[in-house]
Every structure is written in structure tokens, then in C-alpha cells.
Design a protein around this motif. Structure first.
Motif, PDB file in Angstrom:
ATOM      1  N   GLU A 240      25.939  20.929 -33.514  1.00 54.71           N
ATOM      2  CA  GLU A 240      25.744  19.497 -33.319  1.00 54.71           C
ATOM      3  C   GLU A 240      24.262  19.159 -33.410  1.00 54.71           C
ATOM      4  N   ASN A 241      23.893  18.398 -34.442  1.00 52.42           N
ATOM      5  CA  ASN A 241      22.533  17.884 -34.622  1.00 52.42           C
ATOM      6  C   ASN A 241      21.480  18.987 -34.479  1.00 52.42           C
ATOM      7  N   VAL A 242      21.732  20.110 -35.155  1.00 50.73           N
ATOM      8  CA  VAL A 242      20.852  21.280 -35.056  1.00 50.73           C
ATOM      9  C   VAL A 242      19.648  21.111 -35.986  1.00 50.73           C
ATOM     10  N   SER A 243      18.469  21.413 -35.467  1.00 55.05           N
ATOM     11  CA  SER A 243      17.236  21.393 -36.262  1.00 55.05           C
ATOM     12  C   SER A 243      16.427  22.646 -35.955  1.00 55.05           C
ATOM     13  N   LYS A 244      15.716  23.132 -36.985  1.00 53.31           N
ATOM     14  CA  LYS A 244      14.859  24.297 -36.822  1.00 53.31           C
ATOM     15  C   LYS A 244      13.724  24.217 -37.821  1.00 53.31           C
ATOM     16  N   SER A 245      12.502  24.442 -37.322  1.00 52.76           N
ATOM     17  CA  SER A 245      11.318  24.428 -38.190  1.00 52.76           C
ATOM     18  C   SER A 245      10.499  25.674 -37.929  1.00 52.76           C
ATOM     19  N   PHE A 246       9.730  26.082 -38.926  1.00 53.05           N
ATOM     20  CA  PHE A 246       8.767  27.165 -38.789  1.00 53.05           C
ATOM     21  C   PHE A 246       7.425  26.676 -39.308  1.00 53.05           C
ATOM     22  N   GLU A 247       6.413  26.721 -38.438  1.00 54.60           N
ATOM     23  CA  GLU A 247       5.055  26.293 -38.802  1.00 54.60           C
ATOM     24  C   GLU A 247       5.060  24.900 -39.409  1.00 54.60           C
ATOM     25  N   GLY A 248       5.846  24.013 -38.815  1.00 56.95           N
ATOM     26  CA  GLY A 248       5.897  22.634 -39.255  1.00 56.95           C
ATOM     27  C   GLY A 248       6.789  22.367 -40.450  1.00 56.95           C
ATOM     28  N   ARG A 249       7.357  23.418 -41.033  1.00 56.40           N
ATOM     29  CA  ARG A 249       8.231  23.240 -42.195  1.00 56.40           C
ATOM     30  C   ARG A 249       9.682  23.209 -41.734  1.00 56.40           C
ATOM     31  N   PRO A 250      10.402  22.117 -42.006  1.00 56.39           N
ATOM     32  CA  PRO A 250      11.804  22.034 -41.574  1.00 56.39           C
ATOM     33  C   PRO A 250      12.688  22.961 -42.400  1.00 56.39           C
ATOM     34  N   ILE A 251      13.439  23.824 -41.716  1.00 55.90           N
ATOM     35  CA  ILE A 251      14.408  24.701 -42.372  1.00 55.90           C
ATOM     36  C   ILE A 251      15.799  24.087 -42.290  1.00 55.90           C
ATOM     37  N   VAL A 252      16.131  23.573 -41.126  1.00 52.60           N
ATOM     38  CA  VAL A 252      17.396  22.875 -40.902  1.00 52.60           C
ATOM     39  C   VAL A 252      17.072  21.580 -40.174  1.00 52.60           C
ATOM     40  N   ARG A 253      17.612  20.480 -40.658  1.00 50.25           N
ATOM     41  CA  ARG A 253      17.314  19.186 -40.063  1.00 50.25           C
ATOM     42  C   ARG A 253      18.620  18.450 -39.739  1.00 50.25           C
ATOM     43  N   ASP A 254      18.867  18.262 -38.450  1.00 50.68           N
ATOM     44  CA  ASP A 254      19.962  17.425 -37.963  1.00 50.68           C
ATOM     45  C   ASP A 254      21.307  17.805 -38.600  1.00 50.68           C
ATOM     46  N   LEU A 255      21.634  19.086 -38.569  1.00 52.36           N
ATOM     47  CA  LEU A 255      22.880  19.576 -39.159  1.00 52.36           C
ATOM     48  C   LEU A 255      24.008  19.565 -38.134  1.00 52.36           C
TER      49      LEU A 255
ATOM     50  N   LYS B   1      22.575  21.852 -30.514  1.00 49.69           N
ATOM     51  CA  LYS B   1      23.209  23.015 -29.897  1.00 49.69           C
ATOM     52  C   LYS B   1      24.286  23.581 -30.805  1.00 49.69           C
ATOM     53  N   VAL B   2      24.521  24.892 -30.613  1.00 45.58           N
ATOM     54  CA  VAL B   2      25.560  25.610 -31.345  1.00 45.58           C
ATOM     55  C   VAL B   2      26.507  26.224 -30.320  1.00 45.58           C
ATOM     56  N   ARG B   3      27.800  25.927 -30.458  1.00 49.97           N
ATOM     57  CA  ARG B   3      28.803  26.490 -29.562  1.00 49.97           C
ATOM     58  C   ARG B   3      29.685  27.453 -30.351  1.00 49.97           C
TER      59      ARG B   3
END
Length: 607
Positions: A287-302, A339-341
Motif C-alpha cells: 500500500e502506497n510503498v515508496s523507496k529511494s536511494f541517495e535521492g533517486r526514487p526506485i519505487v514511488r507510491d506503489l 507498508k507491505v503485508r
């Protein structure tokens, strides 16, 4: 082959360590022919290609190369050491008279700048640099050994289009079925040390191979019956009891020798996954998962929901974050937001693309048993480790060998053997097709498609994706991921662009909604009517497809004549080219009709 060959191998024989690898292999290549070289892992394809390139000398046989013809060779593991930059490495492959700028053009087309340090390149970047070096001189003969290894889908499709446009000759080794079908117009099958040639592309190879093997099996059966009959005579015949008929006895011995020499084709992997009890219905909910590394978005609002029995393919360019996404969805990496369930009763088995889970200093035996005993538990049943290894085409003497002695394909099979011995209801496969031969890929595809649990699959193999997954999650750039129903080809029909394009179509964005089951109001831009051209195509394409199918059937009937090539080689090649053209036109028409039909249904449902 209508024109005289530009390159030829005759009666090539080669032995390694007392084992015969090539036993009378032959190969002929026409000036503009695109030939694919196929065979099992370990059959000697790469070795034969090195003999073609002049890098290895055979024990005996003849190699002919047309005087003045130029050759460039791309091996599986290109060596970039000793060069300060990628541009230096590529330019070093140019011959006097070659255009100085051709290398840089290819470097940039492949997504590099030329200033990179070769020692710091990833596997995919090194492969791109090696491709630029091989292609830049525009050689008369291009030899490519697994050119798609480590490449992402946009690069594979760029390479496919580039090779199609070349006028020179090509010999290609690849495990990518779609790549072979698109490029080849002749096939050489290397099997048990010898070669057989089919003057048609890879798309026709497997039916032909099966016919050859069936004929061999029939001949073996006839020979077995004759041996049994003659043995019966030898033991019980009246003449045999009174005096030995030495001529008949020698004939029996010759038949037995022939039977021994009629070697069976290479074994087949026996592959089955050990399935655990069923998981809960919901396997993964993000639900609305986001992940970035060093300011670069890898996953945005998935937001995505994966249920029991789903088989999700994950595709995108190298560096898009496919492995990171897998780690997020399986709980091995915490998201920055959302979050990921995970569902209940999950038993997960992962296959790492880097084979990092294999200890190179450990033996195959201990890798499977964990160092205890000589059995492996497979589906709750103990199996002797040697017998289980045999299922995956390992010889008994390899059981005590270190993992470091294995080839890339053998390491892949060992990873599969270990993974499938463990009970699971969630398979996580990160580039499982790397280095596997085509037969093993077929079996793996069947296993994944029949697996009753849930599958997360990262792959650049278009055919494998089409045969296995129920939906595809595509990297659309800037951390956005969109899910499409169906396989890779279905995704292209819905999306209308290749992975890596900057802007997906609006209809694809709607399918990415986490609320898949809810009706959404149509967007203003989809409330349009079919254009006159679209209506015309929708109405006329079925007739065009039917006509093309009829023309293809007539060409196939003509090419089915085994004497055609001997009687009329020019006519054979003309018919072959026409068949390829008609098949491509039919495929394009079918894809266009499917796209228009889906658009029509969508517009009608949006009213």
C-alpha cells in the motif's frame, strides 16, 4: 545456400582431456546468411564458434575463409582489461580504413559515454561495450556468443533491430528463443559431436529436431529387434548347434557394435518443484510503498495486491530497481513510506540471479545435503544425492567436484536443484533463465506455468514471460511501476510502447490502479470515437490476416518438398524469404487488430 560460402568448416574433430567434443562437425556460411548454432549446454557450441573465429585450432579438419573477409567475435566473457576507457577498448577493435566515429556512435546508442573505466563496469555495461567493439568495424562475418546475456529488454530489442539491418553474415548462439526466431534464416544443430543443418530459421527447428530424434529411436528399435532375432538363432538355431555360421556370427557382432555406437541424445532434465501446503489467499499486499536511494526514487507510491496462484513478471531496464522491488515485496527490505503485508503460511524459495548463495569452494554433494548424510529430502521423500543430481544432468563424478568447476549453465541447474528440493508455495525467481539451454528453459517454463503456488519472476526473456506469467509489472521511469494483465506481448498491446519509454498510455495507467475490481469513471481523453482509419483497419484486417494465412500455408507446402532445395536452390531461398515476410506481415496485422479491438471495447464500455 545459393551463393558460394564465405566461410566453411569440414570434418572438424577436437578432443579435450580424452573426451571427444567434436566428431566430424561441419558448417557453411553464405555471405548474407544469419545462422543460429544450437545445442545442449556442454555440446561444444562455444568451442565450435571459436574455431570459426580462428581462436582455437581443431585436432583435424579444414577451415576455409574467403580471402579478404573480415570477422569479429563476441565471446561470453569479454576481456576489457588493459584499457583506460571504453572508447579506447572499442577503437582498438577498428581496422585501418574503418570510420573513426563509428565506435562512438555505437557506444552512445548502447547507453554509454565512452569515458567509463572498464574496470568499474557492470556485467550489462561490459556486454554493451563489447557489442560496440564487435559491431563498429561492420565485419563481413559477425560471431556472437550469447549476446543478450546481462542486457535489459530495451537493449535486446535495439540489438535485434540493429542486426536485422546488417547486410553481413552472422553466426549466433543464444538461449533467447524470441531473439533467435527474429534473426535466423538457417539453423545448425550441434548434437553428440556432429552437426546437422536446417535451411530454415529457428522457428522451424524444434519440430525438425523432434522428427530427427523420432527417426533415430525408430532405427534403434529395428536394430534391437534384429539383434534379438540373431541372438535367438545363435543360441537355439539348428545350424548353430551343428556348426557355427561364422558370417552370420560376424554380422551379429557388427550389429551390436552399431547399436553401441548409435549413441542416444543428451539426457533431459527431470525437474519438479516440491510444493508446500497452500498459503493464505492474499500473499502480498503493498500500500502506497515508496523507496529511494541517495535521492533517486526506485519505487514511488506503489499499491499492488498479489494473491495465491498469481504469477507476476517484473520487467524494466537495468538499474530500474527490479531486485529492490522484489526485496520490498518479500519483506527483505523496509520501504521509506507505505507498508507491505505478507500473507499467512508462506514458505518462500528464492533463486538469486548472481548465484551468490552458492559457495564456490563447496562440493555439489555438500551444497545439496548441507554437509550431512548422502540424501536429499524431495517432496518429503529421501533421494540419494547422486540420483537427484542425475535428474539435473550432472555426472556421478561431478558430485564431489567444487562448485567453482561448474559452467554458468551448470551453476544455474544446481541452483534449481537446490531450490526445488525445498517445499515452497512462493517462488521468487530473479533472472532464472541466465545460461540455461533451450531444452532446460522449456522444462522450467512448464514447471512455473503449472506451479500451484505464487511466483514473482524477474526476467528479460520475452518468450519465457509470455509462457509463464499472468501479469507484468513494468518500470515506467522515475520510480513508477504499472501492472498489465497477461504476458509480455499482452503488455505491449495494452501499453503501445516498449519498456523504458517515458510516457505510458492513459489506458495503461488506469490498469495500474490498486482498486482493480472497482469501476473508474472514464477520462475525458478516452471519450472519443474511432477514427475513419481505425474503423477501416478494424473491418479489413481480419480479411487481410486470412489472406496472409492462406499464402503462408501455400509457401509452407512448397517448402515441405524435401527435393526443392536440390532442384531449385534459388526458388527455395525466394520462398523462404517470402514466408518470413508474410509471417511478419501477419503478426503485425494481428497485433494491430488486437490493439484496435481492445480500444473499441474500452471506448464502448466508457460511454
Amino acid at each position: 545456400m545459393a551463393q558460394p560460402p564465405i566461410l566453411m568448416l569440414q570434418d572438424i574433430r577436437l578432443t579435450f582431456g580424452g573426451t571427444t567434443l567434436l566428431d566430424g562437425a561441419e558448417l557453411a556460411l553464405g555471405p548474407q546468411e544469419r545462422l543460429c548454432l544450437v545445442g545442449r549446454n556442454g555440446s561444444g557450441k562455444s568451442t565450435l564458434l571459436k574455431i570459426v573465429a580462428g581462436l582455437i585450432e581443431a585436432d583435424s579438419g579444414r577451415r576455409f575463409l574467403q580471402p579478404g573477409a573480415t570477422i569479429r567475435y563476441l565471446g561470453q566473457e569479454p576481456d576489457l582489461s588493459g584499457f583506460a576507457t571504453v572508447r579506447d577498448y572499442v577503437d582498438d577493435g577498428l581496422a585501418p580504413g574503418d570510420a573513426d566515429h563509428s565506435g562512438q556512435i555505437l557506444i552512445e546508442a548502447l547507453g554509454l559515454t565512452g569515458e567509463e573505466d572498464p574496470a568499474r563496469l557492470s556485467g550489462g555495461e561490459a556486454r554493451r561495450a563489447a557489442l560496440a567493439r564487435a559491431l563498429a568495424p561492420e565485419p563481413d562475418i559477425l560471431l556472437l556468443d550469447e549476446p543478450t546475456n546481462h542486457l535489459d529488454l530495451p537493449a535486446i530489442e535495439w540489438l535485434e533491430a540493429t542486426l536485422k539491418a546488417r547486410r553481413g553474415a552472422l553466426i549466433l548462439i543464444s538461449h533467447d528463443r524470441r531473439f533467435l526466431e527474429a534473426l535466423s534464416n538457417a539453423t545448425v544443430w550441434l548434437d553428440r559431436g556432429t552437426t546437422r543443418r536446417l535451411d530454415r530459421g529457428f522457428a522451424h527447428f524444434e519440430d525438425w529436431r523432434d522428427e530427427v530424434l523420432a527417426a533415430e529411436e525408430k532405427e534403434r528399435s529395428r536394430l534391437d529387434q534384429r539383434i534379438a532375432h540373431e541372438t535367438e538363432w545363435l543360441r537355439y538355431g539348428v545350424t548353430a548347434r551343428r556348426k557355427r555360421n561364422m558370417g552370420r556370427l560376424r554380422a551379429l557382432q557388427n550389429m551390436r557394435d552399431e547399436r553401441r555406437n548409435l549413441r542416444r541424445s543428451a539426457g533431459t532434465v527431470s525437474m519438479a518443484a516440491t510444493e508446500a501446503s497452500a498459503s493464505g489467499k492474499r500473499v502480498i499486499a503493498a500500500e502506497n510503498v515508496s523507496k529511494s536511494f541517495e535521492g533517486r526514487p526506485i519505487v514511488r507510491d506503489l499499491s499492488i495486491e498479489i494473491n495465491r496462484g498469481d504469477r507476476l513478471g517484473i520487467v524494466g531496464p537495468n538499474g530500474a530497481g527490479k531486485t529492490t522491488l522484489i526485496n520490498l515485496l518479500t519483506g527483505n527490505l523496509a520501504p521509506d513510506e507505505g507498508k507491505v503485508r505478507l500473507g499467512t503460511q508462506l514458505e518462500m524459495v528464492s533463486l538469486d540471479q548472481r548465484r551468490a548463495a552458492l559457495d564456490p569452494n563447496e562440493t555439489l554433494w555438500r551444497t545439496l545435503t548441507g554437509g550431512s548424510g548422502d540424501t536429499v529430502m524431495v517432496g518429503g521423500t529421501p533421494r540419494h544425492v547422486a540420483g537427484y543430481l542425475k535428474d539435473f544432468l550432472f555426472l556421478p563424478e561431478q558430485a564431489r567436484s567444487p562448485v567453482s568447476a561448474l559452467s554458468g549453465g551448470e551453476r544455474g541447474r544446481l541452483m534449481l536443484a537446490r531450490a526445488f528440493a525445498r517445499p515452497s508455495n512462493l517462488l521468487v525467481l530473479d533472472e532464472p533463465t541466465n545460461d540455461l539451454d533451450l531444452e532446460t528453459l522449456d522444462l522450467l517454463a512448464e514447471l512455473v506455468a503449472d506451479y500451484s503456488g505464487t511466483v514473482l519472476l524477474v526476467s528479460h526473456d520475452r518468450d519465457f514471460l509470455d509462457r509463464t506469467v499472468t501479469s507484468v509489472l513494468v518500470a515506467e521511469g522515475d520510480g513508477h511501476w504499472i501492472e498489465y494483465a497477461g504476458g509480455y506481448t499482452d503488455m505491449l498491446a495494452q501499453r503501445g510502447a516498449r519498456p523504458g519509454a517515458s510516457e505510458p498510455k492513459e489506458e495503461a495507467k488506469r490498469t495500474a490502479s490498486p482498486d482493480k475490481g472497482k469501476d473508474k469513471p472514464a477520462r475525458a481523453e478516452t471519450r472519443r470515437k474511432l477514427s475513419f482509419r481505425e474503423k477501416h483497419d478494424l473491418e479489413t484486417l481480419p480479411g487481410k490476416i486470412e489472406t496472409l494465412e492462406s499464402e503462408i500455408a501455400k509457401l509452407q507446402e512448397r517448402l515441405a518438398d524435401p527435393a526443392l532445395f536440390t532442384k531449385d536452390p534459388d526458388g527455395f531461398h525466394t520462398a523462404t524469404k517470402a514466408l518470413e515476410t508474410k509471417a511478419a506481415e501477419r503478426d503485425a496485422a494481428e497485433e494491430r487488430w488486437l490493439e484496435l479491438e481492445m480500444l473499441r471495447e474500452e471506448l464502448e464500455s466508457a460511454r
